[in-house]
Write a protein that holds these residues in place. Structure first.
Motif, PDB file in Angstrom:
ATOM      1  N   SER A  55       1.505  -2.599 -25.188  1.00 40.93           N
ATOM      2  CA  SER A  55       0.593  -3.739 -25.096  1.00 40.93           C
ATOM      3  C   SER A  55      -0.340  -3.633 -23.899  1.00 40.93           C
ATOM      4  N   GLY A  56      -0.165  -2.573 -23.093  1.00 44.02           N
ATOM      5  CA  GLY A  56      -1.024  -2.376 -21.930  1.00 44.02           C
ATOM      6  C   GLY A  56      -0.574  -3.114 -20.700  1.00 44.02           C
ATOM      7  N   ARG A  57       0.656  -3.683 -20.715  1.00 46.38           N
ATOM      8  CA  ARG A  57       1.126  -4.441 -19.562  1.00 46.38           C
ATOM      9  C   ARG A  57       1.801  -3.561 -18.516  1.00 46.38           C
ATOM     10  N   GLY A  58       2.144  -2.328 -18.853  1.00 44.27           N
ATOM     11  CA  GLY A  58       2.552  -1.353 -17.842  1.00 44.27           C
ATOM     12  C   GLY A  58       3.963  -1.374 -17.343  1.00 44.27           C
ATOM     13  N   GLY A  59       4.898  -1.994 -18.042  1.00 46.26           N
ATOM     14  CA  GLY A  59       6.289  -1.874 -17.658  1.00 46.26           C
ATOM     15  C   GLY A  59       6.777  -2.986 -16.749  1.00 46.26           C
ATOM     16  N   ARG A  60       8.080  -2.885 -16.430  1.00 51.21           N
ATOM     17  CA  ARG A  60       8.756  -3.945 -15.680  1.00 51.21           C
ATOM     18  C   ARG A  60       9.669  -3.318 -14.639  1.00 51.21           C
ATOM     19  N   LEU A  61       9.809  -3.981 -13.494  1.00 49.56           N
ATOM     20  CA  LEU A  61      10.690  -3.519 -12.425  1.00 49.56           C
ATOM     21  C   LEU A  61      11.460  -4.721 -11.892  1.00 49.56           C
ATOM     22  N   ALA A  62      12.777  -4.584 -11.794  1.00 44.96           N
ATOM     23  CA  ALA A  62      13.631  -5.664 -11.292  1.00 44.96           C
ATOM     24  C   ALA A  62      14.288  -5.222  -9.991  1.00 44.96           C
ATOM     25  N   ILE A  63      14.072  -5.986  -8.921  1.00 44.54           N
ATOM     26  CA  ILE A  63      14.519  -5.630  -7.582  1.00 44.54           C
ATOM     27  C   ILE A  63      15.444  -6.711  -7.046  1.00 44.54           C
ATOM     28  N   GLY A  64      16.504  -6.303  -6.361  1.00 44.95           N
ATOM     29  CA  GLY A  64      17.362  -7.241  -5.655  1.00 44.95           C
ATOM     30  C   GLY A  64      17.202  -7.064  -4.163  1.00 44.95           C
ATOM     31  N   ALA A  65      17.291  -8.152  -3.393  1.00 42.66           N
ATOM     32  CA  ALA A  65      17.120  -8.058  -1.946  1.00 42.66           C
ATOM     33  C   ALA A  65      17.964  -9.111  -1.235  1.00 42.66           C
ATOM     34  N   VAL A  66      18.536  -8.721  -0.105  1.00 44.01           N
ATOM     35  CA  VAL A  66      19.181  -9.704   0.763  1.00 44.01           C
ATOM     36  C   VAL A  66      18.100 -10.431   1.554  1.00 44.01           C
ATOM     37  N   MET A  67      18.454 -11.597   2.044  1.00 43.51           N
ATOM     38  CA  MET A  67      17.499 -12.464   2.733  1.00 43.51           C
ATOM     39  C   MET A  67      16.711 -11.754   3.831  1.00 43.51           C
ATOM     40  N   GLY A  68      17.402 -11.015   4.692  1.00 41.69           N
ATOM     41  CA  GLY A  68      16.742 -10.402   5.839  1.00 41.69           C
ATOM     42  C   GLY A  68      15.731  -9.334   5.477  1.00 41.69           C
ATOM     43  N   ALA A  69      15.820  -8.808   4.253  1.00 43.89           N
ATOM     44  CA  ALA A  69      14.896  -7.751   3.834  1.00 43.89           C
ATOM     45  C   ALA A  69      13.604  -8.290   3.243  1.00 43.89           C
ATOM     46  N   VAL A  70      13.585  -9.579   2.919  1.00 45.90           N
ATOM     47  CA  VAL A  70      12.459 -10.119   2.156  1.00 45.90           C
ATOM     48  C   VAL A  70      11.137 -10.137   2.930  1.00 45.90           C
ATOM     49  N   PRO A  71      11.058 -10.736   4.142  1.00 45.25           N
ATOM     50  CA  PRO A  71       9.728 -10.923   4.748  1.00 45.25           C
ATOM     51  C   PRO A  71       9.007  -9.639   5.128  1.00 45.25           C
ATOM     52  N   GLU A  72       9.700  -8.702   5.771  1.00 42.09           N
ATOM     53  CA  GLU A  72       9.007  -7.548   6.340  1.00 42.09           C
ATOM     54  C   GLU A  72       9.143  -6.262   5.540  1.00 42.09           C
ATOM     55  N   MET A  73      10.058  -6.239   4.562  1.00 41.88           N
ATOM     56  CA  MET A  73      10.232  -5.026   3.765  1.00 41.88           C
ATOM     57  C   MET A  73       9.827  -5.234   2.313  1.00 41.88           C
ATOM     58  N   VAL A  74      10.469  -6.187   1.650  1.00 40.06           N
ATOM     59  CA  VAL A  74      10.265  -6.336   0.207  1.00 40.06           C
ATOM     60  C   VAL A  74       8.882  -6.890  -0.122  1.00 40.06           C
ATOM     61  N   VAL A  75       8.497  -7.973   0.525  1.00 39.04           N
ATOM     62  CA  VAL A  75       7.217  -8.615   0.183  1.00 39.04           C
ATOM     63  C   VAL A  75       6.021  -7.682   0.408  1.00 39.04           C
ATOM     64  N   PRO A  76       5.888  -7.018   1.572  1.00 39.69           N
ATOM     65  CA  PRO A  76       4.734  -6.119   1.734  1.00 39.69           C
ATOM     66  C   PRO A  76       4.727  -4.951   0.747  1.00 39.69           C
ATOM     67  N   ALA A  77       5.917  -4.379   0.488  1.00 42.57           N
ATOM     68  CA  ALA A  77       5.987  -3.230  -0.419  1.00 42.57           C
ATOM     69  C   ALA A  77       5.664  -3.631  -1.854  1.00 42.57           C
ATOM     70  N   VAL A  78       6.203  -4.769  -2.304  1.00 46.99           N
ATOM     71  CA  VAL A  78       5.941  -5.237  -3.672  1.00 46.99           C
ATOM     72  C   VAL A  78       4.464  -5.598  -3.831  1.00 46.99           C
ATOM     73  N   ASP A  79       3.895  -6.235  -2.814  1.00 48.46           N
ATOM     74  CA  ASP A  79       2.474  -6.575  -2.862  1.00 48.46           C
ATOM     75  C   ASP A  79       1.617  -5.314  -2.986  1.00 48.46           C
ATOM     76  N   ALA A  80       1.946  -4.296  -2.182  1.00 52.13           N
ATOM     77  CA  ALA A  80       1.186  -3.039  -2.233  1.00 52.13           C
ATOM     78  C   ALA A  80       1.348  -2.352  -3.582  1.00 52.13           C
ATOM     79  N   LEU A  81       2.576  -2.390  -4.129  1.00 53.21           N
ATOM     80  CA  LEU A  81       2.826  -1.738  -5.419  1.00 53.21           C
ATOM     81  C   LEU A  81       2.028  -2.400  -6.530  1.00 53.21           C
ATOM     82  N   GLN A  82       2.031  -3.738  -6.555  1.00 51.17           N
ATOM     83  CA  GLN A  82       1.324  -4.397  -7.652  1.00 51.17           C
ATOM     84  C   GLN A  82      -0.192  -4.311  -7.491  1.00 51.17           C
TER      85      GLN A  82
END
Length: 315
Positions: free
Chosen positions: A103-130
């Protein structure tokens, strides 16, 4: 080259194993009854019984015990059911990802994260990836490492930024440390500024504490810090694994105190919701890192996210 015995066993199993048998195992685990499981799969009970017998013969192990509560999986059954769920989930993800690609939507990725990883690791990396792959659908689950490892085992998540060491069997996972997790002592933003440039943890013994559940590594860190300070853990503490609940409780009154990963604490400080007290903690919690299943294969999006995490790694 002659196949090794283990390879021969794998080839034999793959040639004889049927998806219907795996579905039957999952149904038996859910219904605890051969009759109900067969009905759920639109099979006759005799066909279900024969299919289970074939699978047990193939694996050379009885998988269920007959009890007053019904058919209950034994240790072999639990093991095989776990892998059956993984295979079913992986196949479901395959179908979903193929449909998204078509359908051209390009797939799906499901990530788990502990609280301390969210602000400085997960959010910037996910933002850059998308930003690089705007068609990619991404799900983020924030929870404790124990809960996330369970979701990873069942195939609901592709990778984690968490701790593998909390597992009873950490050798099941690939783990690459990304960062230490410094901690801060926090209170409400309404709490008066301390006069001293440095406070001792013992000075907070009279406060009401918001702590973590006993199974979490951060609970052990606070226990160790309390012990080093010569004070005991408060008996009237409020225990929660939720960051939202912790922050809401701290804002309720100036007599409450807690610890948070510094990256999380600073995010709330910048928004005027919390204040970090000048308490120097001597302990570090365990490192946070990338956790994946051994034997699993990440998608291209998963591999790209791992590269982004590594680029931002502090270790």
């Amino acid at each position: 080259m002659k196949p090794t015995p283990s390879l021969q066993s794998l080839q034999s199993l793959l040639s004889r194993l049927r998806m219907k048998q795996l579905q039957l195992l999952i149904a038996l685990d859910e219904h605890k009854s051969l009759h109900k499981a067969a009905s759920a799969l639109a099979m006759t009970q005799s066909a279900a019984s024969k299919s289970l017998a074939e699978l047990e013969s193939m694996l050379d192990a009885q998988l269920f015990e007959r009890t007053k509560s019904g058919l209950i999986p034994n240790q072999f059954g639990h093991c095989v059911i776990r892998y059956a769920r993984l295979m079913a989930t992986d196949l479901g993800s395959l179908c979903e990802e193929m449909a998204q690609l078509r359908s051209g939507r390009g797939g799906r990725l499901a990530i788990g994260a502990v609280m301390g990883a969210v602000p400085e690791m997960v959010v910037p990396a996910v933002d850059a990836l998308q930003r690089r792959h705007p068609e990619l659908s991404i799900e983020i689950v924030e929870d404790t490492s124990v809960q996330l490892l369970g979701l990873l085992d069942e195939g609901h998540l592709d990778l984690l930024v968490a701790r593998a060491s909390v597992s009873d069997h950490p050798g099941k996972y690939h783990y690459q440390a990304l960062s230490e997790e410094p901690l801060s002592v926090v209170v409400s933003a309404e709490h008066p500024r301390p006069r001293s440039r440095q406070l001792q943890l013992a000075a907070l013994a009279g406060y009401r504490w918001v702590t973590y559940p006993s199974h979490m590594p951060l609970h052990a860190v606070l226990e160790r810090e309390m012990d080093l300070a010569g004070v005991t853990m408060p008996g009237n503490a409020i225990s929660t694994a939720s960051t939202f609940v912790t922050v809401a409780l701290l804002q309720q009154g100036t007599d409450m105190v807690s610890i948070l990963p510094t990256a999380v604490a600073e995010m709330f400080v910048r928004r005027g919701m919390l204040r970090i007290l000048p308490v120097k903690l001597r302990s570090m919690s365990q490192t946070i890192g990338i956790v994946t299943r051994k034997g699993g294969q990440l998608s291209g999006a998963g591999e790209a996210l791992v590269r982004l995490f590594r680029e931002r790694s502090a270790l």
